[in-house]
Scaffold this motif. Structure first.
Motif, mmCIF file in Angstrom:
data_model
loop_
_atom_site.group_PDB
_atom_site.id
_atom_site.type_symbol
_atom_site.label_atom_id
_atom_site.label_comp_id
_atom_site.label_asym_id
_atom_site.label_seq_id
_atom_site.Cartn_x
_atom_site.Cartn_y
_atom_site.Cartn_z
ATOM 1 N N GLY A 234 14.109 -0.066 -6.693
ATOM 2 C CA GLY A 234 13.413 -0.581 -7.862
ATOM 3 C C GLY A 234 12.047 -1.151 -7.559
ATOM 4 N N ASN A 235 11.202 -1.186 -8.576
ATOM 5 C CA ASN A 235 9.838 -1.733 -8.483
ATOM 6 C C ASN A 235 9.028 -1.049 -7.384
ATOM 7 N N GLY A 236 9.302 0.241 -7.192
ATOM 8 C CA GLY A 236 8.556 0.999 -6.191
ATOM 9 C C GLY A 236 9.080 0.870 -4.786
ATOM 10 N N SER A 237 10.097 0.039 -4.573
ATOM 11 C CA SER A 237 10.612 -0.186 -3.219
ATOM 12 C C SER A 237 11.639 0.866 -2.850
ATOM 13 N N HIS A 238 11.495 1.415 -1.650
ATOM 14 C CA HIS A 238 12.452 2.385 -1.118
ATOM 15 C C HIS A 238 12.922 1.931 0.249
ATOM 16 N N GLY A 239 14.194 2.123 0.499
ATOM 17 C CA GLY A 239 14.739 1.764 1.796
ATOM 18 C C GLY A 239 15.128 0.301 1.860
ATOM 19 N N VAL A 240 16.266 0.028 2.484
ATOM 20 C CA VAL A 240 16.782 -1.339 2.485
ATOM 21 C C VAL A 240 15.921 -2.264 3.331
ATOM 22 N N ALA A 241 15.275 -1.749 4.381
ATOM 23 C CA ALA A 241 14.423 -2.613 5.210
ATOM 24 C C ALA A 241 13.235 -3.123 4.408
ATOM 25 N N HIS A 242 12.604 -2.226 3.642
ATOM 26 C CA HIS A 242 11.491 -2.624 2.788
ATOM 27 C C HIS A 242 11.980 -3.547 1.672
ATOM 28 N N ALA A 243 13.119 -3.206 1.051
ATOM 29 C CA ALA A 243 13.637 -4.010 -0.056
ATOM 30 C C ALA A 243 13.987 -5.427 0.400
ATOM 31 N N ALA A 244 14.546 -5.555 1.593
ATOM 32 C CA ALA A 244 14.889 -6.880 2.111
ATOM 33 C C ALA A 244 13.641 -7.739 2.244
ATOM 34 N N ARG A 245 12.561 -7.142 2.732
ATOM 35 C CA ARG A 245 11.315 -7.891 2.897
ATOM 36 C C ARG A 245 10.649 -8.126 1.544
ATOM 37 N N PHE A 246 10.695 -7.116 0.669
ATOM 38 C CA PHE A 246 10.001 -7.187 -0.618
ATOM 39 C C PHE A 246 10.643 -8.219 -1.545
ATOM 40 N N TYR A 247 11.983 -8.208 -1.598
ATOM 41 C CA TYR A 247 12.688 -9.088 -2.532
ATOM 42 C C TYR A 247 13.044 -10.453 -1.929
ATOM 43 N N PHE A 248 13.375 -10.481 -0.626
ATOM 44 C CA PHE A 248 13.881 -11.726 -0.035
ATOM 45 C C PHE A 248 13.069 -12.210 1.154
ATOM 46 N N ASP A 249 11.983 -11.500 1.486
ATOM 47 C CA ASP A 249 11.071 -11.889 2.558
ATOM 48 C C ASP A 249 11.811 -12.171 3.866
ATOM 49 N N LYS A 250 12.660 -11.238 4.258
ATOM 50 C CA LYS A 250 13.363 -11.354 5.532
ATOM 51 C C LYS A 250 13.744 -9.950 6.006
ATOM 52 N N PRO A 251 14.001 -9.784 7.281
ATOM 53 C CA PRO A 251 14.455 -8.474 7.765
ATOM 54 C C PRO A 251 15.864 -8.184 7.272
ATOM 55 N N ILE B 268 0.850 -1.188 0.000
ATOM 56 C CA ILE B 268 0.000 0.000 0.000
ATOM 57 C C ILE B 268 0.884 1.236 0.000
ATOM 58 N N GLY B 269 0.735 2.062 -1.027
ATOM 59 C CA GLY B 269 1.510 3.296 -1.095
ATOM 60 C C GLY B 269 0.886 4.252 -2.080
ATOM 61 N N ALA B 270 1.256 5.509 -1.964
ATOM 62 C CA ALA B 270 0.714 6.534 -2.851
ATOM 63 C C ALA B 270 1.572 6.630 -4.111
ATOM 64 N N HIS B 271 0.929 6.618 -5.262
ATOM 65 C CA HIS B 271 1.598 6.806 -6.554
ATOM 66 C C HIS B 271 2.724 5.789 -6.749
ATOM 67 N N ALA B 272 2.489 4.556 -6.357
ATOM 68 C CA ALA B 272 3.465 3.477 -6.525
ATOM 69 C C ALA B 272 4.778 3.784 -5.815
ATOM 70 N N ASP B 273 4.733 4.593 -4.757
ATOM 71 C CA ASP B 273 5.904 4.917 -3.948
ATOM 72 C C ASP B 273 5.830 4.116 -2.665
ATOM 73 N N TYR B 274 6.637 3.072 -2.569
ATOM 74 C CA TYR B 274 6.514 2.165 -1.437
ATOM 75 C C TYR B 274 7.795 2.172 -0.605
ATOM 76 N N GLY B 275 7.680 1.652 0.597
ATOM 77 C CA GLY B 275 8.853 1.431 1.415
ATOM 78 C C GLY B 275 8.998 2.419 2.540
ATOM 79 N N TYR B 276 10.205 2.999 2.634
ATOM 80 C CA TYR B 276 10.544 3.990 3.665
ATOM 81 C C TYR B 276 10.434 3.388 5.070
ATOM 82 N N TRP B 277 10.741 2.098 5.176
ATOM 83 C CA TRP B 277 10.699 1.478 6.501
ATOM 84 C C TRP B 277 11.918 1.917 7.298
#
Length: 753
Positions: A185-202, A76-85
Motif C-alpha cells: 500500500g501507498n506505493g510500498s513494495h516488499g516487507v523490508a521497505h514497508a517495515a521502514r516506511f510504516y514503522f521506521d525499523k528493519p 524515490i521511485g518511478a511512477h510511484a512504485d517504491y520499495g523492492y528492498w
C-alpha cells in the motif's frame, strides 16, 4: 488454497476480471469448469518446465530519504512504485504470518496447490458464499513479475511459471522474492521497505503485531490503506486471523500472541506518506539520486540520510512566504533561500520557491535557475586582485565618472577616492570594474569558472567589465558554494545534501590571507557608510559578512550572508525576468536573509554577541584616515584595516598605529592648463580628440593626485601622469588635490567654446 475472508468481488476478480457480485449458478459452473481445465492444463505443462522462463526478477531498490533528525522527507521511485528492498534473511515470524494468510501449504506443493484448485472449483460450483481463487505464493510472484492482465490464459501461464520457479529456485528463495515484491500500500513494495516506511525499523525488529498487520495488506492494499482509519480497521481484522492461526497451530507462543492481539487494537503506523509542502526539496533529492550524486550505502538498507533539517526547512519556507508578501505590490513574485552549515557545507534548508503550487512561477526551483547576480560577484574580483598582487589593502581606488566606459553606480552618485575596504563594502561599480580591467578579463573569467560560478564556453570579451556587476549569470546554489570558499579560508567544497553523497575533492581557490581579508571587509559596518546606513538589515547582533546584489532594471535582488555558524543565500524576483519596482537587494533580500540567519542562531531582540571572524595571519590592525583634519593632519574619520608590516599605507594613518607615518604638508600646483585660459574646440575633430591635458606638480613628491572638475572628482592618477579631460562648452573650475587629505592646488578657471 483458502485465501481467508476475501471480499466476493476481490476473489472473483482473480479468476474473471470485470465481473462483480456473486455468480449465477451458470457462471459458477463455468468457473468450476475453468478451474478443472486449469488444473489439468497445468499438470500437462508440468512436463515442460524447463522450457518456461523462470527467473526471479525485481526492480532496483528505491531509497527513502530522511532528514538529519530522522524525519521522513520523501522516497524515490518511478511512477510511484517504491520499495523492492531485499532481505538479508526472511524473519521466521514474517514468513509464518504471511503464509498463514496467503498460502498455508506453501512448503507442501510444487508451486500450484491441487487441493486449493479443487476446493475453489467445488465452492464456486455449489457454494453460495464468497468465491475463491487458488493463487499460491509462487503464482503471485509470477504475476507480480509480469503484471499481465487477468485472464484464463494468463492464469495458466502463471501457474506453469510457478511450477518452474519452485523447481529451479526452491521454496525459500521464492518466498523471499514474494516478500520483496508484495504490495503493502501507498506505493510500498516488499516487507523490508514497508517495515521502514510504516514503522521506521528493519523487518527483523518488527513486533508480532506489526508483522501481522503488514501481512494482512497485500491481499487488498488499496482497501487496507494503513494511513486511513477504515483501511487500518480492515487490516487489523485480517491480522487477527493470522494471529489466531499461529496460536491454534502452535507456531508462536500463546503469550506472545495474546500480547500481539492487545497491541494490535491500538497499533498504527508512525510514518508519513507524503510531504507535498517540501516538493522542491523532494525533487532535489530525486535528481541527485538519479544522477548518481547520491547512492545508498547498502542495497539491503537503501536509506538516504539527508543534511536538511525539516523543521528548519518549514520555518524558512514560512519566513519566505511572509516576507515575499511584503514585496508583491512592488512586483516581486518569487523568492528562494539556501541555508548551509559552516564547516561541513551541509545544506540545512533548501527553499526553491514560496510554494511549488503557487501559480506565479512556483514550480520553478529558483535555487537552480540562472539569473544575473548583480554585485554579488564583486568580492571575487577583489579577491583575485589581492591574489595577483594588483591590489593592496592600503591602496586608494577611484569612484568617479568613467566617461565613455558607461559604468555608473546604482545610486547615481560617486564617492571619490576610497580604500578597497570602503569601495567593496559600499559596492561601488567603478572601482570594481577598474580592478577587473587591471587584472584582466580572461583572468577574472577563469577565476569565476574555478569558483564553479559558471560553465560558460563563450569568450570573456563577450561579457566585458560588466561581468563584475551582473553580466555573467549564475545560480543561487553556486553563489552560496562560492561564498563558502570565502568563509572557509579559501577552500571551495561542494554543497552537501546527504551523508551518502559523492563529493568532488575540495580545492583551494585563494589564500587564507585573501579570504579572511575580504571577509573582514564584508563584515565591517563602518566601511559600508555612506551607501548603507547603520543598524539596517545588513547589521546583526553577531559577526556577519554580507553582500547584496541588484541586477539591471531591478530584475533580481540578492543577499549572501555568512556567520561563524551558517551561510544564507536569498534570491528575489520574477519567473519571467520582469522588472520589479526599485526593489534592491539591500531593501528586500537582505531583510529575509537577516530573518533566516537570526533564526538559525536563535537570536532574540536585544542579543549582542562578542564574536568576530579570525584576522588574516601575519597582518596587523592599522587605522586608515578617510578625511584630513585641521590640526596637523589629524583624522576625523578612520577605518581599521589589516595591513602587512611591509606595506606602507598610501593614505594618512592615525595613531595609535605602530608604524603609521603621517605625511607632511604637500604643495600642489597645476602647470597645465593656465588660469583663465580660453579654449576653442575643433568641431571637425572626433569627440575623442577634443581633450584637454591636465598636469600638476607636488612638492615634496606625492604618490597620487585626485583631479576635480567643477567640484566633482574626475580622475585619480599618479602624481606625474598626464590626465586628459573631455572638453565640454562652458566655464569650468579645475583643481588638483591629495587623496584623503585637505591639501589642494589653486583653482584654475578655463572657458571652452
Amino acid at each position: 488454497m483458502v485465501r481467508g475472508p476475501m471480499s466476493t468481488n476481490a476473489a472473483w476478480a482473480l479468476i474473471r476480471p470485470g465481473c462483480a457480485g456473486p455468480p449465477s449458478p451458470a457462471s459458477g459452473r463455468r468457473t468450476a469448469r475453468r478451474l478443472f481445465c486449469f488444473f489439468f492444463v497445468v499438470l500437462g505443462l508440468g512436463v515442460s518446465i524447463r522450457c518456461i522462463p523462470a527467473a526471479l526478477v525485481a526492480p532496483e531498490p528505491t531509497p527513502i530519504v530522511y532528514d538529519r533528525n530522522g524525519a521522513f522527507v520523501t522516497q524515490i521511485g518511478a511512477h510511484a512504485d517504491y520499495g523492492y528492498w531485499p532481505l538479508r534473511a526472511v524473519p521466521e515470524r514474517v514468513a509464518l504470518a504471511t503464509l498463514a494468510l496467503e498460502d498455508r501449504r506453501f512448503f507442501s506443493h510444487p508451486g500450484v496447490d491441487p487441493r486449493a484448485v479443487l476446493r475453489a472449483a467445488w465452492r464456486n460450483l455449489f457454494g453460495r458464499g464468497r468465491r475463491e481463487g487458488a493463487s499460491t505464493i509462487a503464482m503471485q510472484v509470477a504475476h507480480m513479475q509480469t503484471r499481465a492482465p487477468r485472464s484464463f490464459a494468463a492464469k495458466i501461464l502463471e501457474a506453469a511459471t510457478a511450477l518452474a520457479l519452485i523447481a529451479r529456485h526452491g521454496h525459500e528463495a521464492v518466498l523471499a522474492h514474494y516478500l520483496r515484491l508484495a504490495p503493502y500500500g501507498n506505493g510500498s513494495h516488499g516487507v523490508a521497505h514497508a517495515a521502514r516506511f510504516y514503522f521506521d525499523k528493519p523487518a527483523e525488529d518488527l513486533s508480532l503485531a506489526e508483522i501481522a498487520l503488514l501481512a494482512a495488506v497485500p491481499q487488498a492494499p488499496g482497501r487496507m490503506n494503513l494511513f486511513r482509519e477504515r483501511g487500518l480497521a480492515s487490516a487489523r481484522t485480517r491480522a487477527k486471523q493470522a494471529l489466531a492461526y499461529l496460536r491454534e497451530h502452535g507456531l508462536v507462543d500463546t503469550t506472545q500472541v495474546a500480547l500481539a492481539e492487545r497491541q494490535l487494537a491500538t497499533l498504527r503506523p508512525v510514518g508519513a506518506a507524503r510531504r507535498l509542502d517540501a516538493l522542491h526539496l523532494a525533487l532535489r533529492y530525486d535528481a541527485l539520486i538519479r544522477e548518481g550524486a547520491i547512492a545508498p550505502a547498502s542495497p539491503q538498507d537503501p536509506r538516504i540520510h539527508a543534511s536538511v533539517d525539516l523543521a528548519l526547512q518549514e520555518q524558512v519556507a514560512s519566513l519566505t512566504r511572509r516576507y515575499l508578501s511584503l514585496w508583491r505590490g512592488a512586483g516581486a513574485r518569487q523568492a528562494a533561500v539556501l541555508a548551509v552549515e559552516r564547516g561541513t557545507g551541509a545544506v540545512l534548508a533548501d527553499v526553491g520557491s514560496s510554494d511549488y503550487r503557487d501559480s506565479r512561477d512556483g514550480a520553478f526551483d529558483f535555487t537552480r535557475v540562472q539569473r544575473s547576480p548583480g554585485s554579488t560577484l564583486k568580492p571575487f574580483v577583489y579577491a583575485l586582485a589581492f591574489e595577483r598582487g594588483a591590489l593592496r589593502a592600503t591602496d586608494i581606488l577611484s569612484d568617479i565618472p568613467e566617461g565613455a566606459s558607461g559604468v555608473d553606480n546604482a545610486d547615481g552618485l560617486f564617492l571619490g577616492p576610497m580604500p578597497p575596504r570602503q569601495a567593496l563594502a559600499n559596492s561601488r561599480n567603478v572601482p570594481a570594474t577598474n580592478l577587473l580591467r587591471r587584472v584582466g578579463l580572461e583572468a577574472n573569467f577563469r577565476f569565476l569558472h574555478d569558483l564553479r560560478l559558471h560553465d560558460v564556453e563563450a569568450p570573456a570579451e563577450s561579457f566585458g567589465v560588466a561581468m563584475a556587476i551582473g553580466a555573467l549569470p549564475t545560480r543561487l546554489e553556486r553563489l552560496v558554494a562560492a561564498y563558502g570558499a570565502l568563509a572557509e579560508d579559501g577552500v571551495l567544497s561542494d554543497l552537501v545534501f546527504a551523508r551518502e553523497q559523492r563529493r568532488r575533492r575540495s580545492i583551494r581557490v585563494m589564500s587564507s590571507d585573501t579570504a579572511r581579508l575580504v571577509t573582514s571587509m564584508l563584515a565591517d559596518p563602518l566601511a559600508r557608510l555612506p551607501s548603507f546606513p547603520r543598524y539596517g538589515p545588513l547589521e546583526y547582533p553577531f559577526a556577519v559578512a554580507v553582500k547584496t546584489g541588484t541586477s539591471q532594471g531591478y530584475r533580481d535582488a540578492w543577499t549572501i550572508a555568512f556567520s561563524r555558524k551558517a551561510i544564507v543565500g536569498v534570491w528575489l524576483g520574477r519567473g519571467d525576468a520582469g522588472a520589479m519596482n526599485r526593489l534592491s537587494g539591500a531593501a528586500s533580500a537582505a531583510r529575509l536573509a537577516h530573518a533566516v540567519l537570526a533564526h538559525v542562531h536563535g537570536a532574540k531582540p536585544g542579543d549582542l554577541a562578542e564574536d568576530s571572524f579570525p584576522a588574516p595571519d601575519g597582518r596587523v590592525p592599522v587605522e586608515m584616515c578617510l578625511s584630513g583634519g585641521a590640526n596637523g593632519g589629524a583624522c576625523s574619520e578612520t577605518l581599521m584595516e589589516w595591513v602587512k608590516p611591509n606595506e606602507r599605507p598610501a593614505a594618512a594613518l592615525a595613531a595609535p598605529a605602530p608604524f603609521a607615518a603621517a605625511v607632511g604638508p604637500v604643495a600642489l600646483a597645476i602647470t597645465t592648463p593656465e588660469h583663465r585660459t580660453h579654449i576653442w574646440r575643433n568641431p571637425e575633430q572626433p569627440e575623442t580628440l577634443n581633450r584637454l591635458a591636465l598636469k600638476a606638480t607636488a612638492t615634496p613628491s606625492a604618490q597620487q593626485i585626485l583631479w576635480y572638475v567643477d567640484g566633482e572628482p574626475f580622475a585619480l592618477a599618479e602624481a606625474d601622469a598626464t590626465v586628459y579631460w573631455p572638453m565640454r562648452p562652458g566655464t569650468h573650475r579645475i583643481q588638483a588635490r591629495l587623496p584623503m587629505r585637505q591639501e589642494g592646488s589653486r583653482v584654475v578657471e578655463i572657458t571652452v567654446e
